[in-house]
Design an enzyme around this catalytic site. Structure first.
Site, PDB file in Angstrom:
ATOM      1  N   GLY A   1       0.783  -1.240   0.000  1.00  0.00           N
ATOM      2  CA  GLY A   1       0.000   0.000   0.000  1.00  0.00           C
ATOM      3  C   GLY A   1       0.810   1.282   0.000  1.00  0.00           C
ATOM      4  CB  THR A   2       4.269   2.295  -0.980  1.00  0.00           C
ATOM      5  OG1 THR A   2       4.377   1.769  -2.299  1.00  0.00           O
ATOM      6  CG2 THR A   2       4.950   1.369   0.011  1.00  0.00           C
ATOM      7  CG  ASN A   3       1.471   3.219  -5.902  1.00  0.00           C
ATOM      8  OD1 ASN A   3       1.756   4.222  -6.532  1.00  0.00           O
ATOM      9  ND2 ASN A   3       2.111   2.082  -6.060  1.00  0.00           N
TER      10      ASN A   3
ATOM     11  CG  MET B   1      -1.931  -8.592  -5.805  1.00  0.00           C
ATOM     12  SD  MET B   1      -0.975  -7.749  -7.088  1.00  0.00           S
ATOM     13  CE  MET B   1       0.199  -9.040  -7.475  1.00  0.00           C
TER      14      MET B   1
ATOM     15  CG  ASN C   1      -4.375  -1.458 -12.460  1.00  0.00           C
ATOM     16  OD1 ASN C   1      -4.123  -1.533 -11.243  1.00  0.00           O
ATOM     17  ND2 ASN C   1      -3.800  -2.246 -13.343  1.00  0.00           N
TER      18      ASN C   1
ATOM     19  CG  HIS D   1       0.865  -2.952 -15.534  1.00  0.00           C
ATOM     20  ND1 HIS D   1       0.527  -4.129 -14.907  1.00  0.00           N
ATOM     21  CD2 HIS D   1       1.843  -3.265 -16.432  1.00  0.00           C
ATOM     22  CE1 HIS D   1       1.245  -5.111 -15.400  1.00  0.00           C
ATOM     23  NE2 HIS D   1       2.047  -4.620 -16.330  1.00  0.00           N
TER      24      HIS D   1
END
Ligand code: GRF
Length: 207
Positions: free
Chosen positions: A14-16, A92, A109, A111
């Site tokens: 969860g760093t984003n 995921m 999203n 990627h």
């Protein structure tokens, strides 16, 4: 400007998510995260979310007979929290067509490769194994396919001699921390227009 309500889906570190939360706190994105959902109980992103005072829940896929019923529960929670935009941040699981339809052109999203190259869950390792000299980051809308939706932003990153998955992913993360907030900001400002496969970025309105 109306504040845009975000629902963030995670499976891992969860760093984003945390970076988006910080960008909001510091006033760089006109948005509010109204719910964070994880499909994994041990996702560290849940801890990060709660540290930022966010409403964060674990929804156990094993409590549901199939993907469709699991996704229906997610749709219910997202609607209950008045979510305008769904942000997948290291989530995921492949979302069902019903989920895509419920939030058509309102799911983003990120990627860790230059799509359409190296889709799927191991984009960094696959690019490295292939031997590409350049990889990158893609932010895109989510459609029914696996990492196939219309592309919003992309940025290239050189693969350096001696790179391993960890060193390359670290540089990819640095770019992600810039690109994802930027894409969310554009969405929240109403500046993303989907025309078929193409996403047009509209100029900032002066009002
Ligand atoms: C990111 O590299 C993102 O591109 C991919 O999953 C990773 C999530 O990292 N979809 P984090 O959980 O945000 O640290």
């Amino acid at each position: 400007m109306e504040v845009c309500r975000l629902g963030v889906l995670i499976s891992g570190s969860g760093t984003n998510l945390e970076n988006i939360a910080i960008n909001i706190e510091e006033g760089r994105i006109p948005a509010r995260i109204t719910v964070v959902i994880s499909d994994r109980e041990d996702a560290y992103g849940l801890v990060r979310a709660r540290n930022h005072g966010l409403h964060a829940v674990f929804v156990d896929p094993q409590s549901f007979p199939d993907r469709v019923s699991y996704d229906r529960e997610l749709i219910r929670i997202l609607r209950e929290n008045s979510v305008d935009l769904v942000v997948l941040a290291g989530y995921m699981r492949l979302v069902s067509p019903e989920f895509v339809e419920a939030f058509r052109n309102r799911i983003l999203n990120i990627h860790p490769a230059l799509l359409p190259s190296f889709p799927g869950t191991s984009g960094v390792a696959d690019a490295l194994a292939y031997g590409v000299k350049v990889t990158g980051v893609t932010v895109h809308f989510v459609d029914e396919g696996l990492d196939t939706g219309p592309i919003i932003l992309q940025e290239a990153i050189p693969v350096l001699p001696g790179d391993d998955v960890e060193s390359l992913h670290q540089r990819i993360h640095e770019v992600e921390y810039r690109l994802y907030p930027e894409a969310i900001r554009l969405f929240c400002q109403g500046r993303l227009k989907v025309e078929g496969r193409r996403v047009v970025i509209l100029d900032e309105r002066e009002d």
